[in-house]
Design an enzyme around this catalytic site. Sequence first.
Site, PDB file in Angstrom:
ATOM      1  N   THR A 121      72.302  97.114 -18.145  1.00  0.00           N
ATOM      2  CA  THR A 121      72.416  95.773 -17.660  1.00  0.00           C
ATOM      3  C   THR A 121      73.639  95.039 -17.274  1.00  0.00           C
ATOM      4  O   THR A 121      74.492  95.422 -18.019  1.00  0.00           O
ATOM      5  CB  THR A 121      71.471  94.803 -18.306  1.00  0.00           C
ATOM      6  OG1 THR A 121      71.446  93.588 -17.794  1.00  0.00           O
ATOM      7  CG2 THR A 121      71.964  94.705 -19.755  1.00  0.00           C
ATOM      8  N   TYR A 145      70.506  89.794 -25.352  1.00  0.00           N
ATOM      9  CA  TYR A 145      70.169  90.867 -24.772  1.00  0.00           C
ATOM     10  C   TYR A 145      71.126  91.772 -24.171  1.00  0.00           C
ATOM     11  O   TYR A 145      71.049  92.828 -24.268  1.00  0.00           O
ATOM     12  CB  TYR A 145      69.329  90.173 -23.329  1.00  0.00           C
ATOM     13  CG  TYR A 145      69.033  91.235 -22.342  1.00  0.00           C
ATOM     14  CD1 TYR A 145      68.255  92.349 -22.386  1.00  0.00           C
ATOM     15  CD2 TYR A 145      69.505  91.082 -21.082  1.00  0.00           C
ATOM     16  CE1 TYR A 145      67.948  93.147 -21.685  1.00  0.00           C
ATOM     17  CE2 TYR A 145      69.131  91.883 -19.999  1.00  0.00           C
ATOM     18  CZ  TYR A 145      68.584  93.066 -20.338  1.00  0.00           C
ATOM     19  OH  TYR A 145      68.182  93.973 -19.645  1.00  0.00           O
TER      20      TYR A 145
END
Length: 337
Positions: A121, A145
């Site tokens: 990501t 995250y």
Amino acid sequence: MDEIPVVLVTGGAGYIGSHAVLALVDAGFPVVVFDNLSTGVRSAVPEGVPLIEGDIADTDHIAEIIQGFQIGAIMHFAGSIVVSESVEKPLKYYRNNTLNSLGLIETCVRTGVKHFIFSSTAAVYGEPETYPIDEDAPKRPINPYGSSKLMTEQMLLDTSAADGLNTGILRYFNVAGADPAGRAGQNTPAATHLIKVAVQAALGVRSGISVFGTDYDTPDGTCIRDYIHVSDLADAHVLALRHLIGKGGNLLVNCAYGRGFTVREVLTAVEKVIGRPLPVTDAPRRAGDPPALVAKADRIRDLLGWKPAHDSLEEMVETALAWERRVADEAKARRVS
């Protein structure tokens, strides 16, 4: 290129995973899907592709699948992806995204899997100081995250150096849209993807859409993101696998188009496609959201010869809208029956 391996796709019943499965099947790869169906759905897996339900933390089960199907490559999509939730429940993200990935990587080494492609990501970059963001920019994630994904990236790089695991790391920017042929889409009802939420609001599935943060240092005060169509992203995974199989070496690339849109620009595009205003409400910033994330996307094109086929914001909206209409119509038909 070496022989075509059987590919195990973890999280292959989810949004991006299911599109990758379609791209792999279209390209002639034999595929096995592994998913716990917590957010994925059985119907997202194409007919003829084995779906094995299980927990990614169960490494003995994974090893049995690898040996039973003679798996030669893994695409790892299974994990948790909501930035704001990661701030509230960090340990969930370190367990699902980091610890479970550790077990999977260990199992690959133990069972002789050669190729591993990881769903990473842009959140690993945090709040970059310069734009566009290239792959060598400092990694300073500002939420669990991003941290959980960066840890897995490092584990893969270290494992590759120590054990020879061929590694492809694909850092996604904002994924949107649905399969243009209508075979797959975003199935998670409570998904937070902006374009999905916007088209659901347009269809009355949601009461409205909130713009989280209107005071960022951007042209209209809302966050800027680099959006990529999910089918172009899926094609990038196939090219990445071919790169690894062809002994092209480890791979680490941004997956994006290299241009950004503000939240308000995206909503304007949705309104243009549907032909009417959206029910929009301004709201406070969400925890863990950086003001802007726009990629430098040259490396993926240069190394893989990747040529996006769906790189218009309007097409992302149109395909997402077509999918949500189908989902809404099917839900209505079930209620009537």
